[in-house]
Design an enzyme around this catalytic site. Structure first.
Site, PDB file in Angstrom:
ATOM      1  CG  HIS A   5      22.570 -36.495  -2.428  1.00 51.10           C
ATOM      2  ND1 HIS A   5      22.642 -37.972  -2.303  1.00 51.10           N
ATOM      3  CD2 HIS A   5      23.496 -35.588  -2.387  1.00 51.10           C
ATOM      4  CE1 HIS A   5      24.147 -37.687  -2.221  1.00 51.10           C
ATOM      5  NE2 HIS A   5      24.666 -36.588  -2.097  1.00 51.10           N
TER       6      HIS A   5
ATOM      7  CD1 TRP B  43      -0.353  -5.724  -3.218  1.00 48.54           C
ATOM      8  CD2 TRP B  43       0.007  -6.264  -1.516  1.00 48.54           C
ATOM      9  NE1 TRP B  43       0.305  -6.736  -3.524  1.00 48.54           N
ATOM     10  CE2 TRP B  43       0.622  -7.419  -2.295  1.00 48.54           C
ATOM     11  CE3 TRP B  43       0.264  -6.843  -0.047  1.00 48.54           C
ATOM     12  CZ2 TRP B  43       1.172  -8.457  -2.023  1.00 48.54           C
ATOM     13  CZ3 TRP B  43       0.861  -8.040   0.250  1.00 48.54           C
ATOM     14  CH2 TRP B  43       1.452  -8.611  -0.613  1.00 48.54           C
TER      15      TRP B  43
ATOM     16  CD  GLU C 287      11.754 -11.591  -7.346  1.00 47.28           C
ATOM     17  OE1 GLU C 287      11.340 -11.195  -6.390  1.00 47.28           O
ATOM     18  OE2 GLU C 287      12.889 -11.447  -8.018  1.00 47.28           O
TER      19      GLU C 287
ATOM     20  CD  GLU D 297      18.598 -12.569  -6.802  1.00 51.21           C
ATOM     21  OE1 GLU D 297      18.090 -12.990  -5.780  1.00 51.21           O
ATOM     22  OE2 GLU D 297      18.431 -11.610  -7.207  1.00 51.21           O
TER      23      GLU D 297
ATOM     24  CB  CYS E 219      -0.831   0.136   1.215  1.00 48.91           C
ATOM     25  SG  CYS E 219      -1.963  -1.241   1.615  1.00 48.91           S
TER      26      CYS E 219
ATOM     27  NE  ARG F  34       6.367   1.069  -1.036  1.00 44.25           N
ATOM     28  CZ  ARG F  34       7.172   1.098  -0.210  1.00 44.25           C
ATOM     29  NH1 ARG F  34       8.085   2.195  -0.453  1.00 44.25           N
ATOM     30  NH2 ARG F  34       7.328   0.641   0.882  1.00 44.25           N
TER      31      ARG F  34
ATOM     32  CG  ASN G 135       0.159   2.290   3.747  1.00 44.24           C
ATOM     33  OD1 ASN G 135      -0.703   2.186   3.046  1.00 44.24           O
ATOM     34  ND2 ASN G 135       1.459   2.568   3.169  1.00 44.24           N
ATOM     35  N   GLY G 136      -0.757  -1.264   6.567  1.00 39.49           N
ATOM     36  CA  GLY G 136      -0.658  -2.044   7.592  1.00 39.49           C
ATOM     37  C   GLY G 136      -1.621  -2.927   7.928  1.00 39.49           C
TER      38      GLY G 136
ATOM     39  CE  LYS H 298      15.554 -10.477  -9.056  1.00 35.56           C
ATOM     40  NZ  LYS H 298      15.922 -10.759  -8.001  1.00 35.56           N
TER      41      LYS H 298
ATOM     42  CE  LYS I 198      12.497  -2.400  -5.024  1.00 36.15           C
ATOM     43  NZ  LYS I 198      13.559  -3.633  -5.545  1.00 36.15           N
TER      44      LYS I 198
HETATM   45  C1  G6P Z   1       9.985  -8.474  -0.984  1.00 36.28           C
HETATM   46  C2  G6P Z   1      10.473  -8.158  -2.724  1.00 36.28           C
HETATM   47  C3  G6P Z   1      11.830  -8.702  -2.783  1.00 36.28           C
HETATM   48  C4  G6P Z   1      12.822  -8.339  -1.963  1.00 36.28           C
HETATM   49  C5  G6P Z   1      12.491  -8.506  -0.474  1.00 36.28           C
HETATM   50  C6  G6P Z   1      13.159  -7.820   0.612  1.00 36.28           C
HETATM   51  O1  G6P Z   1       9.769  -9.546  -0.803  1.00 36.28           O
HETATM   52  O2  G6P Z   1       9.648  -8.723  -3.484  1.00 36.28           O
HETATM   53  O3  G6P Z   1      12.358  -8.355  -4.223  1.00 36.28           O
HETATM   54  O4  G6P Z   1      14.219  -9.092  -2.110  1.00 36.28           O
HETATM   55  O5  G6P Z   1      11.145  -7.996  -0.252  1.00 36.28           O
HETATM   56  O6  G6P Z   1      13.216  -6.348   0.548  1.00 36.28           O
HETATM   57  P1  G6P Z   1      14.185  -5.313   1.050  1.00 36.28           P
HETATM   58  O7  G6P Z   1      13.761  -4.141   0.780  1.00 36.28           O
HETATM   59  O8  G6P Z   1      14.321  -5.661   2.502  1.00 36.28           O
HETATM   60  O9  G6P Z   1      15.640  -5.675   0.546  1.00 36.28           O
END
Ligand code: G6P
Length: 606
Positions: free
Chosen positions: A504, A72, A488, A481, A2, A27, A98-99, A485, A601
């Site tokens: 295994h 959101w 995601e 990672e 949000c 976001r 928000n929250g 990526k 985000k």
């Molecule tokens: C969310 C995002 C990820 C990010 C993670 C940590 O899950 O979708 O892409 O890596 O938060 O975010 P930060 O701002 O704490 O690095």
């Protein structure tokens, strides 16, 4: 997640709110709304994009006081009615939030028993009714808000306006960020500086439990016991230009391409060529203290956690201190043993991820020594820790993390060098690492020139429903990672495994439909990795290898060859082709690259 924007001043609020909400789009959200005050409250809200909201806001939507929101969904589906702002029954009070209000259903039941009819399914609407009904005749809006918040359990960043008080906004924070923006005879507030930088660089971050009253000519902040607090404005060095795509098709591609500069900024002024050390003044630690730690524990979420795994290996290799990384979201719930001889490192691009912040707070409560590796200056985690390293990577707008990932990994190399050189890392090894770090920007530049080739490979491999990513030791966090990526942003299923673990279990999955991306650096494990490639190929699996040299043609279908650095620093470079692969796969599949479905985000709720 949000987003909140608020304005009070001489201009019309609506265009400022809409512009601000647009800046928060990155976001992630599902609906949006605004309210302005002009002889009564005027509300417009829609399920969908800020652009859809802009279409239903009339041109003459006058009023110099307003609040806006991108939602959101948590309580109740995304819909026009569940979108914020929410109003009290008498339409005097409007709230954006928000929250999560954890006791919303109890509060709602009590209000309903009192005859309140709710318009939405949200937890937020409870707040609007509580503020309107709890206030005494002579209460200020600030007092009314404070009274209402007393009965609330949960997290919030809120902005509130009252139709009867057209010159003020009240905002409050508990676990969800609120930042004030100071203008010329006008005041702003938002959940993220991104919404403010077009109008002002002078900002004030609220702490948890704080509340602020904003009027056109200034602001006052108060602690939870109503005592006024003194705040020093901070100048943000990010400007509106950082939030443009800069001619690139997507923020993600822009941010991948920026990495030669962003990692240069992360190391700038921090490398000492004479003694081959890293200067990290922000750690607030003298040499004696730096020597005193016997373990390093790293916490973060998502990509931050994977960069923490790279960091743990760097610290073990260069400083010979036992180190490991754990998801902050797990760490905070398992009643961890907090050890005085351990250095805790919290990683966060945004500095606002709730799980990471809560883990830091738990550590601090138990007397742990915590430093932060954070990108957003002045963010909640940055303020909570004892010291740290800022990335200086500039705002990362695309949801998927790229430049913050490489800058964090680089910050770990600096930290490892720092911890190592007060211990047993020799000047010669220190020099080797410093020289390696200096080579990184040019080498990233070289990798980026392979963009077209990687785009072609992405077309070829993204056709498969599922992909395996494997790497050994230094290559394993890179594989994780890479898989993260890809899933995601392209929604292609991806698994990451240590290459050593393939036999295994997961080898059962390998076949013509499940290609493998193999991270094969030229290090002491090269032969072992090549054996794994043979095992995959023997089972009909295709192999896309990322490494430092072409292997025997029989071992890989495709190879991305990248420049070699020192073995400890190679993971940073090995990540770049995987970012490009995920990006081009997402483009090939027609995905919403910068705003992938179901993701936000920065996750500022539990
Ligand atoms: C969310 C995002 C990820 C990010 C993670 C940590 O899950 O979708 O892409 O890596 O938060 O975010 P930060 O701002 O704490 O690095």
């Amino acid at each position: 997640m949000c987003g909140i924007v608020a304005y009070v001043g001489p201009k019309d609020a609506a265009p400022i709110l809409l512009e601000g909400l647009q800046r928060l789009e990155y976001r992630g959200y599902d609906s949006a709304g605004v309210v302005v005050s002009n002889r009564g409250l005027k509300v417009r809200k829609v399920k969908g994009r800020v652009a859809d909201l802009a279409k239903v806001v009339p041109v003459r939507f006058k009023g110099g006081l307003g609040i806006g929101h991108t939602r959101w969904a948590t309580h109740g589906v995304p819909s026009d009615t569940n979108a914020h702002p929410h109003l009290s029954a008498d339409e005097r009070i409007a709230v954006v939030h928000n929250g999560i209000i954890e006791n919303a259903s109890d509060l709602r039941a009590k209000l309903e028993a009192d005859g309140v009819v709710f318009a939405s399914e949200t937890d937020t609407e409870v707040l609007a009714h509580l503020i309107a009904r709890g206030a005494d005749e002579n209460d200020t809006l600030e007092e009314a808000v404070r009274k209402a918040l007393k009965s609330v359990v949960g997290t919030y960043g809120i902005a509130v306006i009252d139709a009867e008080r057209p010159g003020e906004v009240v905002v409050a924070r508990n676990g969800s960020p609120i930042v004030l923006g100071i203008g010329e005879k006008e005041m702003f507030a938002a959940s993220d500086v991104a919404a403010l930088v077009r109008y002002t660089r002078q900002v004030v971050h609220l702490e948890d439990g704080e509340l602020a009253v904003l009027k056109a000519d200034g602001f006052h902040t108060f602690a939870s016991d109503a005592r006024e607090t003194a705040k020093e404005p901070l100048t943000v060095d990010w400007d509106a230009g950082h939030y443009d795509t800069g001619g690139y098709e997507h923020y993600l591609l822009k941010e991948i391409s920026e990495q030669p500069e962003t990692i240069t900024r992360t190391m700038s002024g921090r490398l000492d060529e004479r003694f081959h050390v890293a200067h990290l003044g922000g750690l607030n630690m003298d040499a004696r203290e730096t020597r005193s730690f016997r373990r390093v524990k790293i916490i973060g979420c998502g990509s931050a956690y994977y960069s923490g795994q790279i960091g743990a290996q760097l610290i073990e290799e260069l400083a010979r201190i036992p180190a490991d990384a754990e998801p902050a979201s797990e760490f905070r719930y398992r009643n961890p043993v907090v050890d005085p001889d351990t250095l805790y490192v919290a990683i966060s691009q945004s500095g606002e991820t709730y799980d990471t912040l809560a883990a830091v707070q738990e550590l601090k409560r138990k007397g742990g020594r915590v430093i932060g590796i954070v990108n957003a200056v002045g963010s909640a985690i940055a303020r909570e820790v004892d010291g740290g390293i800022y990335l200086h990577a500039g705002p990362e707008v695309s949801v998927a993390s790229t430049k913050a990932f490489t800058s964090t990994s680089l910050a770990f190399a600096l930290l490892a060098l720092h911890l190592g050189r007060v211990r047993d890392l020799s000047p010669a090894d220190g020099r080797r690492v410093v020289e390696g770090l200096r080579r990184l920007p040019g080498q990233i530049e070289e990798i980026l020139t392979q963009g077209d080739k990687i785009a072609e490979l992405a077309q070829k491999y993204a056709k498969h429903p599922s992909m395996m990513f494997v790497g050994r030791v230094r290559g394993y966090p890179v594989a994780r990672e890479g898989a993260q990526k890809l899933k995601e942003i392209s929604y292609v299923h991806a698994e990451a495994y240590p290459a050593s673990e393939l036999k295994h279990g997961p080898l059962a999955l390998i076949g013509p439909d499940m290609p493998t991306v193999a991270i094969v650096p030229d290090d002491e494990l090269l032969d072992k990795n090549l054996t794994t490639l043979g095992e995959i190929r023997a089972r009909g699996g295709q192999v896309l290898m990322v490494g430092h040299r072409e292997p025997d043609a029989k071992l890989a279908d495709d190879v991305i060859v990248i420049p070699k650095n020192e073995i400890e620093l190679d993971p940073i470079l090995l990540t770049i082709p995987l970012q490009l692969l995920a990006y081009h796969a997402a483009v090939a599949l027609g995905r919403d690259v910068d705003k992938p479905r179901n993701l936000a985000k920065s996750v500022t709720v539990e």
